[in-house]
Design a protein around this motif. Structure first.
Motif, PDB file in Angstrom:
ATOM      1  N   LYS A  12       0.829  -1.201   0.000  1.00  0.00           N
ATOM      2  CA  LYS A  12       0.000   0.000   0.000  1.00  0.00           C
ATOM      3  C   LYS A  12       0.869   1.258   0.000  1.00  0.00           C
ATOM      4  N   GLY A  13       0.445   2.204  -0.811  1.00  0.00           N
ATOM      5  CA  GLY A  13       1.136   3.488  -0.869  1.00  0.00           C
ATOM      6  C   GLY A  13       2.324   3.523  -1.813  1.00  0.00           C
ATOM      7  N   ILE A  18       6.016   6.530  -5.446  1.00  0.00           N
ATOM      8  CA  ILE A  18       6.803   6.640  -6.672  1.00  0.00           C
ATOM      9  C   ILE A  18       6.451   7.924  -7.416  1.00  0.00           C
ATOM     10  N   LYS A  19       5.155   8.226  -7.507  1.00  0.00           N
ATOM     11  CA  LYS A  19       4.742   9.464  -8.178  1.00  0.00           C
ATOM     12  C   LYS A  19       5.348  10.687  -7.495  1.00  0.00           C
ATOM     13  N   GLY A  34       0.196  -7.292  -9.671  1.00  0.00           N
ATOM     14  CA  GLY A  34       1.042  -7.028  -8.519  1.00  0.00           C
ATOM     15  C   GLY A  34       2.384  -6.413  -8.858  1.00  0.00           C
ATOM     16  N   GLU A  35       2.556  -5.924 -10.064  1.00  0.00           N
ATOM     17  CA  GLU A  35       3.821  -5.339 -10.480  1.00  0.00           C
ATOM     18  C   GLU A  35       3.573  -3.979 -11.114  1.00  0.00           C
ATOM     19  N   ILE A  36       4.493  -3.062 -10.897  1.00  0.00           N
ATOM     20  CA  ILE A  36       4.340  -1.689 -11.364  1.00  0.00           C
ATOM     21  C   ILE A  36       5.316  -1.423 -12.509  1.00  0.00           C
ATOM     22  N   ALA A  37       4.825  -0.772 -13.552  1.00  0.00           N
ATOM     23  CA  ALA A  37       5.664  -0.353 -14.677  1.00  0.00           C
ATOM     24  C   ALA A  37       5.699   1.165 -14.705  1.00  0.00           C
ATOM     25  N   CYS A  38       6.902   1.723 -14.640  1.00  0.00           N
ATOM     26  CA  CYS A  38       7.095   3.171 -14.654  1.00  0.00           C
ATOM     27  C   CYS A  38       7.725   3.584 -15.979  1.00  0.00           C
ATOM     28  N   LYS A  87      10.728  -4.560   0.842  1.00  0.00           N
ATOM     29  CA  LYS A  87       9.301  -4.684   0.538  1.00  0.00           C
ATOM     30  C   LYS A  87       8.949  -6.022  -0.104  1.00  0.00           C
ATOM     31  N   ASN A  88       9.984  -6.754  -0.538  1.00  0.00           N
ATOM     32  CA  ASN A  88       9.760  -7.987  -1.293  1.00  0.00           C
ATOM     33  C   ASN A  88       8.853  -7.713  -2.496  1.00  0.00           C
ATOM     34  N   HIS A  89       9.266  -6.729  -3.286  1.00  0.00           N
ATOM     35  CA  HIS A  89       8.429  -6.276  -4.402  1.00  0.00           C
ATOM     36  C   HIS A  89       9.318  -5.844  -5.563  1.00  0.00           C
TER      37      HIS A  89
END
Length: 205
Positions: A12-13, A18-19, A34-38, A87-89
């Motif tokens: 969360k958050g 990142i933004k 569950g994965e973020i692409a920037c 974060k294990n992320h």
């Protein structure tokens, strides 16, 4: 006994953090599975990576991959996979470039990037400004072209063979020679109506 796949979700958050950390250098952010692409500005890559490492706790660079989109401009996409141990992320960072526009090297942040950037250079021809050892790493000496590009022929441009006459290994242009063959498409159980070498042995019995 089957076990369910591990559930992966973004802490969360994370997106908001990142933004806030990247600000105007962030072009777009996507979250899926569950994965973020920037998607970030190419010329701001080094600063972006330092913010992700120091502010957002993505400490490790795991991989750098290339993608070829021949119909796009810019044609190439370079994807960085980052891992947060705390974060294990994982997240991905995407930048775009062309063959004549160098991507800033991140070797000053992660020395391992030197090898990974060489792989992308070798496979796609993407250059990295600041990498002082940008040589081929997966292909042979004298290799022509970049084999992961979509327009690279499956046979390559040159072939390697040993010349008995010159007693050395030679590079030559690829030649796909094929002898003329006539196919009759007959069933092998019916037999052909022409004489094959060796048929005379059976006729003599």
């Amino acid at each position: 006994m089957s076990h369910p796949a591990p559930h992966i979700e973004t802490p969360k958050g994370t997106v908001a953090a990142i933004k806030k950390a990247l600000g105007k250098d962030l072009l777009a952010i996507e979250e899926a599975h569950g994965e973020i692409a920037c998607h970030v500005k190419t010329d701001k890559l080094v600063g972006v990576m330092m913010q992700l490492r120091d502010t957002c706790d993505y400490q490790q660079l795991m991989e750098i991959a290339g993608v070829d989109w021949p119909d796009r401009d810019p044609r190439f996409e370079v994807v960085y996979c980052l891992l947060s141990l705390t974060k294990n992320h994982r997240i991905r960072v995407h930048v775009t470039t062309n063959e004549d526009v160098a991507v800033p090297s991140v070797t000053e942040i992660w020395p391992v990037a030197g090898w990974l950037e060489r792989e992308v250079f070798d496979m796609y021809g993407v250059t990295f400004a600041g990498n002082d050892d940008l040589r081929r790493i997966l292909t042979d000496y004298g290799f022509v072209g970049h084999p992961q590009r979509k327009d690279f022929p499956l046979t390559g441009y040159v072939e390697l063979r040993y010349s008995e006459e010159e007693k050395r290994v030679k590079y030559e242009a690829v030649e796909l020679a094929q002898d003329f063959r006539s196919f009759d498409f007959m069933s092998p159980w019916e037999g052909a109506d022409y004489v094959l070498p060796g048929d005379e042995k059976g006729a003599s019995k």
